[in-house]
Design an enzyme around this catalytic site. Structure first.
Site, PDB file in Angstrom:
ATOM      1  N   HIS A 262      56.209   9.897 -37.832  1.00 20.38           N
ATOM      2  CA  HIS A 262      55.150  10.999 -38.390  1.00 20.38           C
ATOM      3  C   HIS A 262      53.726  10.484 -37.420  1.00 20.38           C
ATOM      4  O   HIS A 262      53.251  11.682 -37.235  1.00 20.38           O
ATOM      5  CB  HIS A 262      54.899  10.456 -39.773  1.00 20.38           C
TER       6      HIS A 262
ATOM      7  N   ASP B 196      55.045   9.972 -22.321  1.00 23.98           N
ATOM      8  CA  ASP B 196      54.548  11.013 -22.071  1.00 23.98           C
ATOM      9  C   ASP B 196      52.724  10.463 -22.230  1.00 23.98           C
ATOM     10  O   ASP B 196      51.828  11.081 -21.985  1.00 23.98           O
ATOM     11  CB  ASP B 196      54.401  12.140 -22.963  1.00 23.98           C
TER      12      ASP B 196
ATOM     13  N   ASP C  18      47.783   6.965 -39.767  1.00 24.97           N
ATOM     14  CA  ASP C  18      48.911   7.289 -40.121  1.00 24.97           C
ATOM     15  C   ASP C  18      50.082   6.016 -39.837  1.00 24.97           C
ATOM     16  O   ASP C  18      49.485   5.006 -40.222  1.00 24.97           O
ATOM     17  CB  ASP C  18      49.379   8.362 -38.978  1.00 24.97           C
TER      18      ASP C  18
ATOM     19  N   ALA D 241      42.142  14.881 -49.145  1.00 28.86           N
ATOM     20  CA  ALA D 241      41.537  16.303 -48.720  1.00 28.86           C
ATOM     21  C   ALA D 241      40.707  16.987 -49.769  1.00 28.86           C
ATOM     22  O   ALA D 241      39.865  18.041 -49.507  1.00 28.86           O
ATOM     23  CB  ALA D 241      42.725  17.295 -48.248  1.00 28.86           C
TER      24      ALA D 241
ATOM     25  N   SER E 196      50.612  18.410 -42.476  1.00 26.36           N
ATOM     26  CA  SER E 196      50.334  17.032 -41.717  1.00 26.36           C
ATOM     27  C   SER E 196      50.203  17.423 -40.278  1.00 26.36           C
ATOM     28  O   SER E 196      49.597  16.812 -39.370  1.00 26.36           O
ATOM     29  CB  SER E 196      51.704  16.113 -41.749  1.00 26.36           C
TER      30      SER E 196
ATOM     31  N   ASN F 155      51.596  19.280 -49.592  1.00 26.34           N
ATOM     32  CA  ASN F 155      52.870  20.219 -49.379  1.00 26.34           C
ATOM     33  C   ASN F 155      53.524  20.198 -50.942  1.00 26.34           C
ATOM     34  O   ASN F 155      54.397  19.851 -51.190  1.00 26.34           O
ATOM     35  CB  ASN F 155      53.712  19.636 -48.506  1.00 26.34           C
TER      36      ASN F 155
END
Length: 432
Positions: free
Chosen positions: A222, A200, A191, A328, A380, A318
């Protein structure tokens, strides 16, 4: 038999992704071709691949010349870069299309197909494919002083995410009830990189590589969001809901295949796939794509992964129920659609070749500091839910690898009352 594209590019052999995007913007039109070529050759011919390209008067580099095959895409004066795990090469010679015309006439030639290289984009609802193409080019132009910057996305907050417990997406996938953590499973996210300073993820192990000539540090967001969903912590601080699936996957492989503007190419994505496969990443998550036909090189990459006991999952795209985009749409890559919190297909989610679906609307996850968290939507956001669940399933048995892992994910979905062309076989579920 080799197939030759009709493109007649200039010479982008030393161009970065951003340079190529700017050149494409100057050319005008909506063509997603970069001007380079992707050559897929028979895996049996791997030992002869360098001599094959050298016989065509191409100066050649090989990913195996780089540590862990983390190849630098700027390979000096090389005309062809070999990705040996895939049986693919990226060729930048401007007249290669003409030269390759003779390949089909040679019965000894191992080349299966020659395809044009395309631009690829971060695949979220806020950066649709074609708008993403223009947005990336405009962002680069603005940085170079050529025009105004693109309109920024609105920052999300915790609205829509549970104040306590887990996000709606993790709950829908039965993640909180799972006894698995993904411990010991290698997950690669290809990505825009990762905010390696994100609090975190303090103490988590990362293995990083950049294929776009920029540091892995994520200035886009992203990639950090997708890694958060796939691999985020079990218990974020304060009242922040749990948003990550595989909270103990280790190490997390971060492949920066898209620039900080959200753009990449077939070549950068394939180089990241080659690296992840060479490093035996059980799950490879790709929230990116382009509205182009099935590419032989991506199909070869997916098959190479399955042959090694690995699995590539990618976002369907999308484009509001238009056909699933690449990578994909390749038969060897698991395609992921999006549903909303009512488990209805997201209006933006592409249709057609789909394996399964996952939460993709209004997904809360990590974001580069100082914002820390953000809510965004897209296939995504669905894809890393699948990647994380795949890691949990892989932890349950060493036999669940590659095609067996694919089959287990498909066999354990929650059926949904929608056509397979919209949701695949159903909603991905974590193991108990």
């Amino acid at each position: 038999m080799a197939k030759t594209p009709t493109a007649s590019p200039g010479n982008p052999s030393s161009s970065s992704v951003d340079d190529m995007l700017l050149a494409a913007m100057e050319r005008g039109g909506d063509s997603l071709e970069t001007g380079r070529y992707i050559v897929t050759y028979s895996q049996e011919a791997d030992s002869e691949s360098r001599s094959l390209f050298e016989s065509l008067d191409l100066r050649t580099a090989d990913a195996r010349d780089f540590r862990d095959q983390a190849v630098a895409m700027d390979v000096g004066d090389a005309d062809a870069l070999i990705l040996p795990e895939l049986g693919v090469a990226i060729v930048s010679a401007p007249d290669f299309g003409i030269r390759s015309l003779g390949l089909a006439e040679d019965t000894r030639n191992p080349v299966e197909i020659v395809e044009p290289e395309y631009f690829m984009f971060a695949d979220s609802i806020t950066a649709e494919y074609m708008r993403g193409f223009r947005r990336a080019a405009e962002a680069i132009a603005a940085d170079a002083g050529f025009g105004p910057p693109p309109e920024e996305e609105e920052a999300g907050d915790e609205a829509g995410a549970e104040a306590l417990g887990a996000t709606w997406g993790l709950a829908a996938c039965k993640v909180p009830q799972s006894s698995r953590s993904g411990a010991g499973i290698r997950v690669a996210v290809l990505d825009t990189g990762m905010d390696l300073t994100h609090p975190d993820f303090a103490g988590r192990q990362f293995v990083t590589a950049s294929f776009v000539g920029q540091p892995v540090q994520d200035l886009h967001g992203h990639g950090t969001h997708c890694i958060g969903t796939a691999c985020g912590p079990l218990a974020p601080p304060g009242t922040t809901p749990r948003y990550g699936v595989g909270h103990k996957v280790a190490p997390i492989f971060v492949g920066k295949v898209l620039t900080n503007s959200g753009g990449g190419t077939t070549g950068t994505v394939l180089a990241g796939m080659n690296w992840a496969i060479a490093n035996n990443c059980t799950v490879i998550s790709c929230s990116l794509g382009a509205p182009i036909p099935i590419q032989a090189a991506y199909t070869a990459a997916g098959q190479a992964a399955l042959n090694r006991g690995l699995l590539i999952a990618a976002a369907a795209g999308n484009d509001y129920c238009r056909p699933t985009g690449a990578p994909a749409n390749s038969p060897t890559i698991m395609s992921v659609a999006s549903v909303d919190r009512n488990l209805a297909p997201s209006s933006f989610s592409n249709c057609g070749k789909l394996q399964l679906t996952a939460p993709g609307r209004d997904v809360f996850s990590s974001w580069p500091m100082p914002l820390r968290y953000k809510i965004i939507s897209g296939t995504s956001m669905a894809t890393p839910h699948v990647a994380g669940c795949a890691a949990l399933w892989a932890q349950t048995s060493a036999s669940l690898r590659g095609q067996a892992l694919w089959n287990k994910l498909m066999a354990t979905v929650k059926p949904l009352p929608w056509p397979a062309t919209k949701v695949g076989k159903g909603l991905v579920q974590a193991p108990s």
